[in-house]
Scaffold this motif. Structure first.
Motif, mmCIF file in Angstrom:
data_model
loop_
_atom_site.group_PDB
_atom_site.id
_atom_site.type_symbol
_atom_site.label_atom_id
_atom_site.label_comp_id
_atom_site.label_asym_id
_atom_site.label_seq_id
_atom_site.Cartn_x
_atom_site.Cartn_y
_atom_site.Cartn_z
ATOM 1 N N THR A 1 23.253 3.923 22.028
ATOM 2 C CA THR A 1 23.971 5.201 22.069
ATOM 3 C C THR A 1 25.462 5.014 21.788
ATOM 4 O O THR A 1 26.077 5.862 21.138
ATOM 5 C CB THR A 1 23.761 5.892 23.425
ATOM 6 O OG1 THR A 1 24.134 4.996 24.479
ATOM 7 C CG2 THR A 1 22.309 6.293 23.606
ATOM 8 N N SER A 2 26.046 3.916 22.259
ATOM 9 C CA SER A 2 27.462 3.659 21.977
ATOM 10 C C SER A 2 27.682 3.413 20.491
ATOM 11 O O SER A 2 28.676 3.867 19.916
ATOM 12 C CB SER A 2 27.955 2.457 22.785
ATOM 13 O OG SER A 2 27.939 2.737 24.165
ATOM 14 N N THR B 1 27.367 6.874 18.677
ATOM 15 C CA THR B 1 28.509 7.752 18.944
ATOM 16 C C THR B 1 29.759 7.266 18.238
ATOM 17 O O THR B 1 30.490 8.053 17.617
ATOM 18 C CB THR B 1 28.758 7.844 20.461
ATOM 19 O OG1 THR B 1 27.580 8.300 21.116
ATOM 20 C CG2 THR B 1 29.904 8.801 20.754
ATOM 21 N N SER B 2 30.036 5.966 18.298
ATOM 22 C CA SER B 2 31.228 5.446 17.630
ATOM 23 C C SER B 2 31.100 5.590 16.115
ATOM 24 O O SER B 2 32.089 5.893 15.427
ATOM 25 C CB SER B 2 31.477 3.988 18.025
ATOM 26 O OG SER B 2 30.363 3.166 17.760
ATOM 27 N N MET C 1 35.137 12.836 20.471
ATOM 28 C CA MET C 1 33.871 12.274 20.937
ATOM 29 C C MET C 1 32.894 13.376 21.325
ATOM 30 O O MET C 1 31.710 13.326 20.965
ATOM 31 C CB MET C 1 34.101 11.336 22.128
ATOM 32 C CG MET C 1 32.822 10.704 22.678
ATOM 33 S SD MET C 1 33.145 9.346 23.826
ATOM 34 C CE MET C 1 34.106 10.172 25.084
ATOM 35 N N LEU D 1 29.329 14.053 19.511
ATOM 36 C CA LEU D 1 28.089 14.092 20.288
ATOM 37 C C LEU D 1 27.341 15.403 20.084
ATOM 38 O O LEU D 1 26.110 15.441 20.157
ATOM 39 C CB LEU D 1 28.393 13.895 21.770
ATOM 40 C CG LEU D 1 28.771 12.483 22.204
ATOM 41 C CD1 LEU D 1 29.371 12.503 23.613
ATOM 42 C CD2 LEU D 1 27.558 11.560 22.165
ATOM 43 N N PRO E 1 23.061 11.367 20.107
ATOM 44 C CA PRO E 1 22.461 10.032 20.003
ATOM 45 C C PRO E 1 20.986 9.988 20.383
ATOM 46 O O PRO E 1 20.236 9.163 19.861
ATOM 47 C CB PRO E 1 23.303 9.192 20.966
ATOM 48 C CG PRO E 1 24.577 9.929 21.113
ATOM 49 C CD PRO E 1 24.227 11.374 21.001
ATOM 50 N N PRO F 1 24.198 16.230 25.324
ATOM 51 C CA PRO F 1 23.898 14.928 24.717
ATOM 52 C C PRO F 1 23.427 13.896 25.729
ATOM 53 O O PRO F 1 22.805 12.890 25.345
ATOM 54 C CB PRO F 1 25.237 14.522 24.097
ATOM 55 C CG PRO F 1 26.262 15.217 24.932
ATOM 56 C CD PRO F 1 25.643 16.536 25.281
#
Length: 491
Positions: free
Chosen positions: A302-303, A306-307, A351, A355, A360, A426
């Motif tokens: 998920t990180s 998102t990034s 962010m 999202l 994600p 999200p």
């Protein structure tokens, strides 16, 4: 209902016309007709009990066995919007040899996620990922889930989060600096490797080794296996690879667990080994292995997604990139702690909007454990349910011009995310809302902060990212960007 269906249809058309659209795949007429039900007959999921006054759930099965899964994987967001346009907030589709009820829109998703009558069980996830993420927190139900969550929250307290931020800072700064000289990287893969490095350091206390690459391969195999159409361990197939990945992860965590129990480390693995509630409840060794495998998957993927989405939108909208960079540079050269990251308000807005546009986790699985109803539609016990944030995140009843990238919608006084409790979801909602959402947000902000300090990046004006929804949404081409050191003139 008619108004909602019509307005969502308008949003679907807007997605094709606006910059940046969320998919660049042209829609062939044959696919369009299939979506609109011209090809597959409309059927009822089940007949409501006589005298109940409930309506049947309508839908269509699509092609035999695979159902609509290939279209869902290929078209992602637009597929969900089209199904809502055709059938409304409660419908079913064929997939994986099953009928799956889709709940879309804030009202329908709220009923399932709040789950007041305890009719919706996490058993839905077991159909997809139990073999690979057995007894992870997301797969537990009701009282057992509540107990495990109480214990796990001891690993995500504010002091623990502050310690994790201090650990991830050096890894992120070194990792981002290592990209220097790569002017057209496929940035998704660079971000994935970097978030893995952070996860292995902060979660497991590893400082980079051959084990890290092996663990990464195992996680990728386990995640992708959940969306396998052939759900049998055929040699060379996705399902078999996922089972092998699970065995690799089990052995790794089991072998390293005794040392973590005895030690006093500051990584998440150690935190779970020592986590104890006020009532004295603790995890067993088996619990820790299961939770670590699940948490590594959840945090790492998920990180990365998102990034990646934030990098893409900041490349498409350089004014927002400049605004975010100014706040990061104002922090100075020291590695930011948790309080400093909290001050990066522009990255917060970007962010949240990323999202919204690229959730994600595009679907959350449930299974009914008893007969129930959603918005007057009858769902019998044993129904597999998919809850998607897609329609919620693009509902014109909740969002102004929802197809447009507009981070200010999350700022005061607009706060469009407050238009409905489940307008923006999200991280899920209800009792199963993501336990690590604050950790994930801090990691992504710390990563983007280091990128903003070190580089400027861009994509061609004509470029549009296409998101592959085979498992979780990833940029199909790896997200090629022009990456220039900030002290150098743009190339």
């Amino acid at each position: 209902m008619v108004t909602m269906v019509n307005t969502v249809g308008k949003v679907t058309e807007a997605l094709r016309e606006r910059v940046p659209p969320l998919t660049s795949i042209p829609l062939p007429r044959t696919v369009d007709e299939r979506w609109l039900g011209a090809r597959w007959p409309v059927r009822e999921l089940a007949t409501p009990p006589a005298g109940s006054g409930l309506k049947p759930v309508l839908g269509d099965d699509g092609p035999p066995l695979v159902g609509h899964v290939p279209e869902m994987m290929r078209f992602g967001v637009e597929f969900g919007l089209r199904r809502h346009e055709q059938y409304g907030p409660v419908s079913f589709m064929g997939g994986f040899g099953r009928r799956i009820v889709a709940l879309s829109g804030p009202e329908a998703t709220q009923i399932a996620l709040v789950n007041k009558d305890k009719a919706f069980s996490q058993e839905g996830w077991r159909f997809f990922i139990e073999h690979f993420f057995e007894r992870g927190l997301m797969l537990l139900d009701f009282g057992e889930h509540h107990l495990h969550r109480r214990i796990m929250q001891q690993a995500f307290t504010r002091p623990r989060l502050s310690g994790y931020v201090d650990q991830m800072g050096p890894a992120l700064r070194a990792g981002v600096a290592a990209w220097s000289g790569r002017y057209r990287p496929r940035l998704y893969w660079a971000l994935k490797q970097l978030t893995l490095d952070v996860a292995t350091r902060v979660f497991m206390g590893m400082r980079g080794s051959d084990d890290a690459a092996r663990i990464n391969r195992a996680f990728i195999a386990a995640v992708r296996a959940g969306s396998a159409i052939v759900r049998y361990p055929v040699p060379g197939g996705r399902w078999a690879a996922g089972l092998h990945g699970r065995r690799v992860l089990e052995r790794y965590f089991a072998e390293n667990l005794p040392a973590k129990r005895k030690g006093d480390g500051d990584d998440l693995f150690s935190a779970l080994c020592h986590a104890t509630t006020d009532d004295g409840d603790r995890f067993t060794d088996t619990d820790i292995v299961n939770h670590m495998i699940f948490l590594m998957m959840a945090a790492h993927d998920t990180s990365t997604i998102t990034s990646s989405a934030m990098v893409y939108f900041l490349a498409k909208f350089p004014d927002w990139q400049d605004r975010a960079r100014a706040e990061s540079l104002a922090l100075g050269d020291d590695l930011p702690g948790i309080e400093a990251l909290d001050r990066l308000e522009t990255l917060d807005l970007v962010m949240k909007e990323a999202l919204r546009l690229v959730a994600p986790v595009p679907s959350m699985a449930r299974k009914t454990v008893k007969d129930t109803e959603v918005l007057g539609h009858y769902l019998p016990a044993g129904t597999l349910v998919g809850i998607s944030p897609t329609v919620n995140h693009f509902s014109p009843g909740c969002w102004t011009d929802p197809a447009r990238f507009d981070p200010e919608r999350f700022a005061e006084p607009r706060r469009e995310d407050r238009s409905h409790r489940f307008a923006w979801m999200p991280f899920g909602g209800g009792a199963h809302k993501c336990v690590g959402l604050h950790f994930g947000g801090l990691e992504v902000k710390a990563l983007l902060h280091e990128m903003l300090r070190a580089y400027r990046w861009s994509v061609p004006e004509s470029y549009t990212a296409r998101w592959d929804y085979t498992a979780l949404p990833v940029p199909a081409d790896g997200l090629p960007v022009q990456l220039d050191p900030r002290s150098s003139p743009a190339r």
